[in-house]
Scaffold this active site. Structure first.
Site, PDB file in Angstrom:
ATOM      1  N   LYS A   1       0.859  -1.189   0.000  1.00  0.00           N
ATOM      2  CA  LYS A   1       0.000   0.000   0.000  1.00  0.00           C
ATOM      3  C   LYS A   1       0.893   1.235   0.000  1.00  0.00           C
ATOM      4  O   LYS A   1       1.515   1.568   0.999  1.00  0.00           O
ATOM      5  CB  LYS A   1      -0.918   0.038   1.225  1.00  0.00           C
ATOM      6  CG  LYS A   1      -2.023   1.070   1.023  1.00  0.00           C
ATOM      7  CD  LYS A   1      -2.519   1.719   2.295  1.00  0.00           C
ATOM      8  CE  LYS A   1      -1.847   2.983   2.691  1.00  0.00           C
ATOM      9  NZ  LYS A   1      -1.905   4.141   1.769  1.00  0.00           N
TER      10      LYS A   1
ATOM     11  N   GLY B   1       6.752   4.746   8.308  1.00  0.00           N
ATOM     12  CA  GLY B   1       5.882   5.911   8.441  1.00  0.00           C
ATOM     13  C   GLY B   1       6.053   6.528   9.811  1.00  0.00           C
ATOM     14  O   GLY B   1       7.090   6.362  10.465  1.00  0.00           O
ATOM     15  N   SER B   2       5.014   7.191  10.261  1.00  0.00           N
ATOM     16  CA  SER B   2       5.126   7.962  11.507  1.00  0.00           C
ATOM     17  C   SER B   2       4.987   7.062  12.740  1.00  0.00           C
ATOM     18  O   SER B   2       4.367   5.991  12.681  1.00  0.00           O
ATOM     19  CB  SER B   2       4.036   9.033  11.529  1.00  0.00           C
ATOM     20  OG  SER B   2       2.770   8.418  11.534  1.00  0.00           O
TER      21      SER B   2
ATOM     22  N   GLY C   1       2.611   3.765  13.544  1.00  0.00           N
ATOM     23  CA  GLY C   1       3.302   2.527  13.910  1.00  0.00           C
ATOM     24  C   GLY C   1       2.735   1.930  15.194  1.00  0.00           C
ATOM     25  O   GLY C   1       2.568   0.706  15.322  1.00  0.00           O
TER      26      GLY C   1
ATOM     27  N   GLU D   1       9.338   0.927  10.841  1.00  0.00           N
ATOM     28  CA  GLU D   1      10.431   1.906  10.659  1.00  0.00           C
ATOM     29  C   GLU D   1       9.783   3.271  10.804  1.00  0.00           C
ATOM     30  O   GLU D   1       8.986   3.666   9.946  1.00  0.00           O
ATOM     31  CB  GLU D   1      11.045   1.792   9.251  1.00  0.00           C
ATOM     32  CG  GLU D   1      11.573   0.426   8.884  1.00  0.00           C
ATOM     33  CD  GLU D   1      12.855   0.074   9.596  1.00  0.00           C
ATOM     34  OE1 GLU D   1      13.414   0.929  10.317  1.00  0.00           O
ATOM     35  OE2 GLU D   1      13.284  -1.081   9.460  1.00  0.00           O
TER      36      GLU D   1
ATOM     37  N   CYS E   1      13.375  10.812   7.423  1.00  0.00           N
ATOM     38  CA  CYS E   1      13.285  10.262   8.780  1.00  0.00           C
ATOM     39  C   CYS E   1      14.598  10.376   9.533  1.00  0.00           C
ATOM     40  O   CYS E   1      14.627  10.571  10.739  1.00  0.00           O
ATOM     41  CB  CYS E   1      12.846   8.811   8.714  1.00  0.00           C
ATOM     42  SG  CYS E   1      13.867   7.844   7.592  1.00  0.00           S
TER      43      CYS E   1
ATOM     44  N   GLU F   1       9.393  15.860  15.782  1.00  0.00           N
ATOM     45  CA  GLU F   1       9.808  15.699  14.387  1.00  0.00           C
ATOM     46  C   GLU F   1       9.093  16.748  13.543  1.00  0.00           C
ATOM     47  O   GLU F   1       7.876  16.706  13.396  1.00  0.00           O
ATOM     48  CB  GLU F   1       9.454  14.284  13.913  1.00  0.00           C
ATOM     49  CG  GLU F   1      10.040  13.964  12.565  1.00  0.00           C
ATOM     50  CD  GLU F   1       9.676  12.554  12.081  1.00  0.00           C
ATOM     51  OE1 GLU F   1       8.525  12.134  12.261  1.00  0.00           O
ATOM     52  OE2 GLU F   1      10.561  11.893  11.501  1.00  0.00           O
TER      53      GLU F   1
HETATM   54  P1  NAP Z   1       2.154   8.209   8.000  1.00  0.00           P
HETATM   55  O1  NAP Z   1       1.132   9.265   8.077  1.00  0.00           O
HETATM   56  O2  NAP Z   1       2.413   7.363   9.175  1.00  0.00           O
HETATM   57  O3  NAP Z   1       1.729   7.321   6.738  1.00  0.00           O
HETATM   58  C1  NAP Z   1       2.517   6.253   6.292  1.00  0.00           C
HETATM   59  C2  NAP Z   1       1.653   5.247   5.575  1.00  0.00           C
HETATM   60  O4  NAP Z   1       0.707   4.705   6.499  1.00  0.00           O
HETATM   61  C3  NAP Z   1       0.847   5.833   4.418  1.00  0.00           C
HETATM   62  O5  NAP Z   1       0.784   4.878   3.387  1.00  0.00           O
HETATM   63  C4  NAP Z   1      -0.526   6.023   5.071  1.00  0.00           C
HETATM   64  O6  NAP Z   1      -1.582   6.030   4.136  1.00  0.00           O
HETATM   65  C5  NAP Z   1      -0.602   4.804   5.958  1.00  0.00           C
HETATM   66  N1  NAP Z   1      -1.551   4.902   7.058  1.00  0.00           N
HETATM   67  C6  NAP Z   1      -2.019   6.024   7.657  1.00  0.00           C
HETATM   68  N2  NAP Z   1      -2.893   5.691   8.649  1.00  0.00           N
HETATM   69  C7  NAP Z   1      -2.971   4.337   8.669  1.00  0.00           C
HETATM   70  C8  NAP Z   1      -3.692   3.400   9.458  1.00  0.00           C
HETATM   71  N3  NAP Z   1      -4.507   3.791  10.450  1.00  0.00           N
HETATM   72  N4  NAP Z   1      -3.536   2.082   9.212  1.00  0.00           N
HETATM   73  C9  NAP Z   1      -2.697   1.664   8.227  1.00  0.00           C
HETATM   74  N5  NAP Z   1      -1.999   2.514   7.434  1.00  0.00           N
HETATM   75  C10 NAP Z   1      -2.123   3.835   7.663  1.00  0.00           C
HETATM   76  O7  NAP Z   1       3.578   8.792   7.590  1.00  0.00           O
HETATM   77  P2  NAP Z   1       3.933   9.803   6.425  1.00  0.00           P
HETATM   78  O8  NAP Z   1       3.467  11.152   6.836  1.00  0.00           O
HETATM   79  O9  NAP Z   1       3.484   9.244   5.112  1.00  0.00           O
HETATM   80  O10 NAP Z   1       5.535   9.718   6.421  1.00  0.00           O
HETATM   81  C11 NAP Z   1       6.321  10.473   7.237  1.00  0.00           C
HETATM   82  C12 NAP Z   1       6.770   9.668   8.455  1.00  0.00           C
HETATM   83  O11 NAP Z   1       7.465   8.507   8.027  1.00  0.00           O
HETATM   84  C13 NAP Z   1       7.759  10.429   9.311  1.00  0.00           C
HETATM   85  O12 NAP Z   1       7.457  10.241  10.660  1.00  0.00           O
HETATM   86  C14 NAP Z   1       9.094   9.780   8.964  1.00  0.00           C
HETATM   87  O13 NAP Z   1      10.075   9.922   9.954  1.00  0.00           O
HETATM   88  C15 NAP Z   1       8.692   8.378   8.742  1.00  0.00           C
HETATM   89  N6  NAP Z   1       9.691   7.662   7.942  1.00  0.00           N
HETATM   90  C16 NAP Z   1      10.453   6.712   8.554  1.00  0.00           C
HETATM   91  C17 NAP Z   1      11.436   6.042   7.813  1.00  0.00           C
HETATM   92  C18 NAP Z   1      12.268   4.968   8.461  1.00  0.00           C
HETATM   93  O14 NAP Z   1      12.815   4.151   7.723  1.00  0.00           O
HETATM   94  N7  NAP Z   1      12.389   4.918   9.773  1.00  0.00           N
HETATM   95  C19 NAP Z   1      11.623   6.328   6.468  1.00  0.00           C
HETATM   96  C20 NAP Z   1      10.820   7.298   5.882  1.00  0.00           C
HETATM   97  C21 NAP Z   1       9.841   7.951   6.635  1.00  0.00           C
HETATM   98  P3  NAP Z   1      -2.138   7.423   3.541  1.00  0.00           P
HETATM   99  O15 NAP Z   1      -1.066   7.981   2.720  1.00  0.00           O
HETATM  100  O16 NAP Z   1      -3.328   7.010   2.771  1.00  0.00           O
HETATM  101  O17 NAP Z   1      -2.478   8.281   4.725  1.00  0.00           O
END
Ligand code: NAP
Length: 497
Positions: free
Chosen positions: A191, A244-245, A249, A267, A301, A400
């Protein structure tokens, strides 16, 4: 730097045919509901494509297809060598289409074309190829039992895996998930983030062309809060890998507990420390400090957002960082000279702008940060901001921001530097700069983070694991260790008497 000029990229963008349907059971298909969601070019606000917006009903078909493919053994029972061959061919097809994929990623995410051609796409190719090449070189184990018994310790695929990825590095994180999970023999449902689905959709067709059997890779664009949650609570999914966030997570771990205890590997976010001692190569450290925070507009991230500087060099070093920041100014993402693109969308722009106001309100000194750049472009651009006079208890040091905002603080002793670095809920990355190898290594060892650079920032490649301590996550992407997230250990005990 790319081999094409800005005009050539613009022409290629004008001619681009964009696939925007889901990829289920080997076919590009619309969502059953017929719903679509627009994906927007962040650099100018143009609609790039109407993308299939899948729901639970599409997810159920994808899961059933993935399960059937897994149980049939069409991929999971293939020899490692046969799987290797398909993965390597897939990597080659991605390489053959590298410019198109780089352009798609640039248009969908707002990343400068020099980033996508220089890093995102080559990194994805290497990840898929490396994962394929690894899979027929992994040996299993025979336990040190007594002579009457034989204990085999083997690794089996999890089965059906869901992978959920973010918008900031869509192709890179997709490759980090798909490489080891598919190579291991799983069937995988990806996804993508709703606002950046295009490269994942495109490489699914290339996987089929490479010979990946239908159902082994499904790509389902759709809303995380509903369709993503449906996958995470699904009773017929065995593993969930997420980037993701941190708040999402945490939810995924709850979903696992509420459903079938599927394996969850996260992650997550970061607030990484970058520690500079007075004896470091200050010019190198200053240009790396700017790169660490401003690369990808700070939407990274692992961004080095907390610059922790030995007090005696603070003024001199900050002046060097401000100078280095001149290399990080927003521009046209199709111009190969551009280093900084727009924020991914208005909401992200607003969040970062709020944090800049918070930094102002916390009494720090702000350097830079003209926020009204390219006002008529249709994009949301922000130039870098550096805050000095920050203390680690401030919100801009703890939370963050996910934008080009650097928080600078000082330390007097090595112990104080370590304490500041570790005073965070996160533990994803960090770096230490010193010409004294004893100082550098002792500090690197004490930083509670998954990756620490010594006299570099963002160092590393596919050969080393990547992941977080603390609330930055629990899984590991990349390297041979990533295979652990997609396999179950199994014991077979054989009685030889
Ligand atoms: P996010 O809001 O957590 O979204 C990530 C993914 O999760 C998207 O595909 C999102 O779909 C989906 N999602 C949202 N709510 C969900 C739920 N309730 N159940 C299942 N899936 C759900 O994060 P983001 O804003 O896209 O990305 C930024 C974050 O990612 C930052 O915190 C960053 O630090 C982190 N990140 C971490 C790494 C690492 O390797 N540690 C690498 C890159 C980014 P939608 O798009 O449809 O909302």
């Amino acid at each position: 730097m790319t081999s094409k000029s800005k005009a050539q990229w613009q022409q290629m963008a004008a001619d681009l045919q964009i696939e925007s349907r889901a990829f289920i059971n080997g076919q590009y298909v619309d969502a059953l509901s017929g719903n679509t969601r627009q994906t927007i070019n962040p650099s100018n606000g143009d609609v790039l494509a109407d993308v299939a917006n899948c729901g639970a009903e599409d997810a159920d078909i994808a899961v059933a297809g993935a399960r059937a493919a897994y149980e049939s053994g069409v991929w999971s029972d293939q020899s490692p060598d046969a799987r290797r061959a398909v993965m390597v061919k897939w990597a080659q097809l991605i390489e053959d289409n590298a410019d198109e994929l780089a352009l798609l990623e640039t248009l969908d995410v707002g990343k400068p074309i020099s980033d996508t051609t220089g890093s995102d796409v080559p990194g994805a190719i290497r990840t898929i190829r490396w994962s394929g090449e690894a899979v027929d070189k992994i040996y299993e184990q025979i336990a040190p039992t007594d002579k009457d018994s034989l204990g085999l310790v083997t690794r089996l695929p999890l089965g059906v895996v869901a992978a959920i990825v973010p918008w900031n590095f869509p192709l890179s994180t997709t490759a980090w998930k798909l490489g080891p999970s598919i190579a291991s023999g799983n069937s995988v449902i990806l996804k993508p983030a709703s606002n950046t689905p295009l490269t994942a959709i495109r490489i699914a067709g290339l996987a089929k062309e490479a010979g990946l059997p239908d159902g082994v890779l499904q790509v389902l664009p759709g809303p995380g809060g509903s369709m993503g949650a449906h996958l995470a609570t699904h009773m017929d999914i065995d593993g969930l890998t997420f980037t993701g966030s941190t708040p999402i997570g945490k939810k995924l771990l709850e979903y696992s507990g509420q459903s079938n205890l599927k394996r969850v590997f996260n992650e997550l976010g970061g607030k990484s420390p970058n520690i500079v001692f007075a004896d470091a190569d200050l010019d190198k450290a200053a240009s790396a400090a700017a790169l660490a925070c401003f690369y990808n507009g700070g939407q990274t991230c692992t961004a080095g957002t907390r610059l922790i500087v030995e007090e005696s060099i603070h003024d001199e070093f900050v002046a060097k960082v401000i100078e280095a920041t001149k290399a990080w100014q927003v521009g046209d993402v199709l111009d190969p000279a551009t280093t900084l693109g727009p924020m991914v969308d208005k909401s992200q722009f607003n969040t970062v702008s709020e944090y800049i106001a918070i930094g102002d309100g916390e009494g720090c000194t702000r350097h830079g940060g003209d926020s009204n750049v390219f006002p008529d472009s249709g994009g949301h651009y922000l130039n870098p901001v550096i805050f000095t006079g920050v203390t680690n208890d401030m919100r801009i040091a703890q939370e963050e921001v996910f934008g080009p905002v650097l928080a600078v603080m000082t330390f007097k002793t090595k112990e104080e530097a370590i304490a500041i670095a570790n005073d965070s809920i996160y533990g994803l990355a960090g770096a230490v700069w010193s010409r004294d190898i004893g100082t550098a290594l002792s500090v690197a060892e004490k930083i509670r983070a998954g990756t620490v650079g010594v006299n570099n920032y963002f160092g590393g490649d596919i050969t080393v694991p990547f992941g977080g301590f603390k609330q930055s996550g629990n899984g590991r992407d990349k390297s041979i260790h990533a295979f652990d997230d997609y396999t179950e250990l199994k014991t077979t005990w054989i009685n030889l008497e």
